[in-house]
Design a protein around this motif. Structure first.
Motif, PDB file in Angstrom:
ATOM      1  N   VAL A   1      -2.515   7.648   1.857  1.00  0.00           N
ATOM      2  CA  VAL A   1      -1.338   7.191   2.585  1.00  0.00           C
ATOM      3  C   VAL A   1      -0.574   8.374   3.187  1.00  0.00           C
ATOM      4  CG1 VAL A   1       0.855   6.009   2.288  1.00  0.00           C
ATOM      5  CG2 VAL A   1      -1.164   5.134   1.156  1.00  0.00           C
TER       6      VAL A   1
ATOM      7  N   HIS B   1      -7.076   4.587  -0.871  1.00  0.00           N
ATOM      8  CA  HIS B   1      -6.341   4.635   0.388  1.00  0.00           C
ATOM      9  C   HIS B   1      -5.413   5.850   0.442  1.00  0.00           C
ATOM     10  CE1 HIS B   1      -3.338   2.357   3.211  1.00  0.00           C
ATOM     11  NE2 HIS B   1      -3.951   3.346   3.810  1.00  0.00           N
TER      12      HIS B   1
ATOM     13  N   TYR C   1      -3.222   5.714  -2.830  1.00  0.00           N
ATOM     14  CA  TYR C   1      -3.177   4.520  -3.666  1.00  0.00           C
ATOM     15  C   TYR C   1      -4.626   4.078  -3.790  1.00  0.00           C
ATOM     16  CZ  TYR C   1       1.889   3.895  -2.964  1.00  0.00           C
ATOM     17  OH  TYR C   1       3.253   4.039  -2.944  1.00  0.00           O
TER      18      TYR C   1
ATOM     19  N   SER D   1       5.840   3.794  12.892  1.00  0.00           N
ATOM     20  CA  SER D   1       5.534   2.376  12.762  1.00  0.00           C
ATOM     21  C   SER D   1       5.321   1.999  11.303  1.00  0.00           C
ATOM     22  CB  SER D   1       4.342   1.992  13.627  1.00  0.00           C
ATOM     23  OG  SER D   1       3.303   2.875  13.366  1.00  0.00           O
ATOM     24  N   SER D   2       5.298   0.718  11.061  1.00  0.00           N
ATOM     25  CA  SER D   2       5.141   0.169   9.719  1.00  0.00           C
ATOM     26  C   SER D   2       3.834   0.676   9.105  1.00  0.00           C
ATOM     27  CB  SER D   2       5.150  -1.355   9.825  1.00  0.00           C
ATOM     28  OG  SER D   2       5.059  -1.900   8.552  1.00  0.00           O
ATOM     29  N   GLY D   3       3.925   1.139   7.863  1.00  0.00           N
ATOM     30  CA  GLY D   3       2.725   1.595   7.162  1.00  0.00           C
ATOM     31  C   GLY D   3       2.379   3.053   7.397  1.00  0.00           C
ATOM     32  N   SER D   4       3.228   3.781   8.144  1.00  0.00           N
ATOM     33  CA  SER D   4       2.898   5.178   8.460  1.00  0.00           C
ATOM     34  C   SER D   4       3.176   6.130   7.295  1.00  0.00           C
ATOM     35  CB  SER D   4       3.638   5.629   9.728  1.00  0.00           C
ATOM     36  OG  SER D   4       5.033   5.457   9.587  1.00  0.00           O
ATOM     37  N   GLY D   5       3.874   5.641   6.251  1.00  0.00           N
ATOM     38  CA  GLY D   5       4.076   6.477   5.055  1.00  0.00           C
ATOM     39  C   GLY D   5       5.498   6.979   4.859  1.00  0.00           C
ATOM     40  N   LYS D   6       6.445   6.440   5.604  1.00  0.00           N
ATOM     41  CA  LYS D   6       7.838   6.926   5.546  1.00  0.00           C
ATOM     42  C   LYS D   6       8.463   6.698   4.166  1.00  0.00           C
ATOM     43  CE  LYS D   6       9.084   4.081   8.877  1.00  0.00           C
ATOM     44  NZ  LYS D   6       7.813   3.327   9.025  1.00  0.00           N
ATOM     45  N   THR D   7       8.366   5.467   3.683  1.00  0.00           N
ATOM     46  CA  THR D   7       8.937   5.150   2.364  1.00  0.00           C
ATOM     47  C   THR D   7       8.216   5.933   1.267  1.00  0.00           C
ATOM     48  OG1 THR D   7       9.668   2.955   3.032  1.00  0.00           O
ATOM     49  CG2 THR D   7       9.246   3.272   0.682  1.00  0.00           C
ATOM     50  N   THR D   8       6.918   6.012   1.381  1.00  0.00           N
ATOM     51  CA  THR D   8       6.134   6.725   0.370  1.00  0.00           C
ATOM     52  C   THR D   8       6.577   8.188   0.286  1.00  0.00           C
ATOM     53  OG1 THR D   8       4.286   5.256   0.829  1.00  0.00           O
ATOM     54  CG2 THR D   8       3.789   7.272  -0.359  1.00  0.00           C
TER      55      THR D   8
ATOM     56  N   GLU E   1      15.950   2.795   5.406  1.00  0.00           N
ATOM     57  CA  GLU E   1      16.262   1.572   6.164  1.00  0.00           C
ATOM     58  C   GLU E   1      17.429   0.796   5.566  1.00  0.00           C
ATOM     59  OE1 GLU E   1      13.114  -0.825   7.594  1.00  0.00           O
ATOM     60  OE2 GLU E   1      11.663   0.784   7.399  1.00  0.00           O
TER      61      GLU E   1
HETATM   62  N1  LIG Z   1       2.379   0.347  -4.330  1.00  0.00           N
HETATM   63  C1  LIG Z   1       1.436   0.406  -3.366  1.00  0.00           C
HETATM   64  N2  LIG Z   1       0.148   0.170  -3.631  1.00  0.00           N
HETATM   65  C2  LIG Z   1      -0.802   0.264  -2.683  1.00  0.00           C
HETATM   66  N3  LIG Z   1      -0.567   0.597  -1.396  1.00  0.00           N
HETATM   67  C3  LIG Z   1       0.711   0.845  -1.060  1.00  0.00           C
HETATM   68  C4  LIG Z   1       1.779   0.776  -2.017  1.00  0.00           C
HETATM   69  N4  LIG Z   1       2.949   1.092  -1.385  1.00  0.00           N
HETATM   70  C5  LIG Z   1       2.609   1.333  -0.113  1.00  0.00           C
HETATM   71  N5  LIG Z   1       1.282   1.191   0.096  1.00  0.00           N
HETATM   72  C6  LIG Z   1       0.569   1.420   1.367  1.00  0.00           C
HETATM   73  O1  LIG Z   1       0.888   2.698   1.820  1.00  0.00           O
HETATM   74  C7  LIG Z   1       1.019   2.736   3.241  1.00  0.00           C
HETATM   75  C8  LIG Z   1       2.369   3.353   3.603  1.00  0.00           C
HETATM   76  O2  LIG Z   1       3.403   2.521   3.133  1.00  0.00           O
HETATM   77  P1  LIG Z   1       4.931   2.872   3.330  1.00  0.00           P
HETATM   78  O3  LIG Z   1       5.670   1.848   2.599  1.00  0.00           O
HETATM   79  O4  LIG Z   1       5.157   4.293   2.966  1.00  0.00           O
HETATM   80  O5  LIG Z   1       5.103   2.696   4.895  1.00  0.00           O
HETATM   81  P2  LIG Z   1       6.409   2.752   5.786  1.00  0.00           P
HETATM   82  O6  LIG Z   1       6.162   3.772   6.834  1.00  0.00           O
HETATM   83  O7  LIG Z   1       7.601   2.916   4.929  1.00  0.00           O
HETATM   84  O8  LIG Z   1       6.401   1.306   6.468  1.00  0.00           O
HETATM   85  P3  LIG Z   1       7.617   0.287   6.836  1.00  0.00           P
HETATM   86  O9  LIG Z   1       8.164   0.769   8.153  1.00  0.00           O
HETATM   87  O10 LIG Z   1       6.940  -1.032   6.960  1.00  0.00           O
HETATM   88  O11 LIG Z   1       8.609   0.348   5.716  1.00  0.00           O
HETATM   89  C9  LIG Z   1       0.841   1.315   3.712  1.00  0.00           C
HETATM   90  O12 LIG Z   1      -0.468   1.156   4.178  1.00  0.00           O
HETATM   91  C10 LIG Z   1       1.049   0.482   2.467  1.00  0.00           C
HETATM   92  O13 LIG Z   1       0.312  -0.682   2.498  1.00  0.00           O
END
Ligand SMILES: Nc1ncnc2c1ncn2[C@@H]1O[C@H](COP(=O)(O)OP(=O)(O)OP(=O)(O)O)[C@@H](O)[C@H]1O
Ligand SMILES: [Mg+2]
Length: 256
Positions: A20, A18, A15, A39-46, A176
């Protein structure tokens, strides 16, 4: 070994500046149930969103059922496939999210029918029959004609799962799906997912429910800072984490 359903090689996603996802490799065989923790922000949703082509990605390759998803190689460059082709490929996966995103003005059955009629081109009676079958399967036969506002959060989430599964995806992605629910409603949704797992549905689930990951998954993937840090059998991983990072994560997670 079963058939490979999903094959991810060197997936990179940024992004802006950054990065990810920093090179994710992962293969999933037919019938596997994989929990993704981290953990939160590790990239799972992405990662899930890239598989479902809700996000573009900058590097690597994702194949579903042997087809490359989203892009095709064009000499040394890669080009995004047409939106029509991407829409077709997107239908290979079903996705359920933390927010159920049901249409409030449509009944449970109509919500499930929508994609069947619009995308699968079924007739309304045909779609109705499929919708009722799946609503029954998630324990909501009696609620088919209720509107989302008349259903509990757990029931709404079960409708959302039925809607995704009714499309007969090759792979189900869950992000989730219990996180927004009151604690007493979590069990009924997990029970539905357990049933689908027992039926042999191939699934990738992001979850914070460590007990569920432990009991239901055939494999657990631990993501950390954009890479898969550790993966394996849940029993081994939870009892004997190989990395300090996973040990730390398990200590602070709900599993005990
Ligand atoms: N649309 C976006 N624009 C910029 N950065 C993003 C965007 N979506 C996610 N990120 C960044 O990408 C990284 C990974 O996000 P992601 O949502 O994949 O994490 P996650 O592991 O699913 O976290 P959580 O457990 O909080 O859901 C984070 O640092 C987040 O801030
Ligand atoms: Mg997330």
């Amino acid at each position: 070994m079963g058939k490979t359903i999903l094959d991810i090689q060197g997936l990179r996603k940024t992004y802006g500046q950054h990065e990810v996802l920093k090179g994710v490799d992962c293969t999933v065989q037919e019938g596997e149930v994989i929990s993704i923790i981290g953990s939160s922000g590790s990239g799972k949703t992405t990662m899930l969103r890239c598989i479902n082509m809700l996000e573009e990605f900058q590097g690597g390759k994702i194949s579903l059922d042997g087809e490359e998803i989203g892009y095709h190689a064009d000499g040394s460059t890669r080009r995004r496939k047409s939106e029509k082709e991407i829409a077709r490929q997107r239908a290979l996966t079903g996705m359920a999210f933390q927010q159920f995103n049901l249409f409030p003005h449509m009944t449970a059955a109509e919500n499930v029918m929508l994609g069947l009629v619009k995308v699968k081109k079924m007739s309304k009676p045909e779609a109705r029959a499929v919708a009722e079958k799946w609503l029954d399967r998630v324990g909501l036969a009696a609620r088919a004609n209720h509107y989302p506002g008349q259903l509990s959060g757990g029931q709404q989430q079960r409708v959302a799962i039925a809607r995704a599964i009714a499309m007969a995806p090759r792979l189900m992605l869950f992000d989730e799906v219990t996180s927004a629910l009151d604690p007493e409603l979590v069990g009924e949704v997990l029970q539905v997912i357990k049933g689908l797992a027992a039926d042999g549905m191939t699934m990738l689930l992001v979850t914070h429910e460590m007990r569920f990951a432990y009991e239901v998954s055939s494999r657990v993937i631990f993501m950390n800072q954009g890479v898969i840090c550790e993966e394996g059998d849940p029993k081994d991983m939870f009892a004997r984490p190989k990395t300090e990072r996973l040990a730390e994560f398990l200590k602070t997670s709900s599993f005990n």
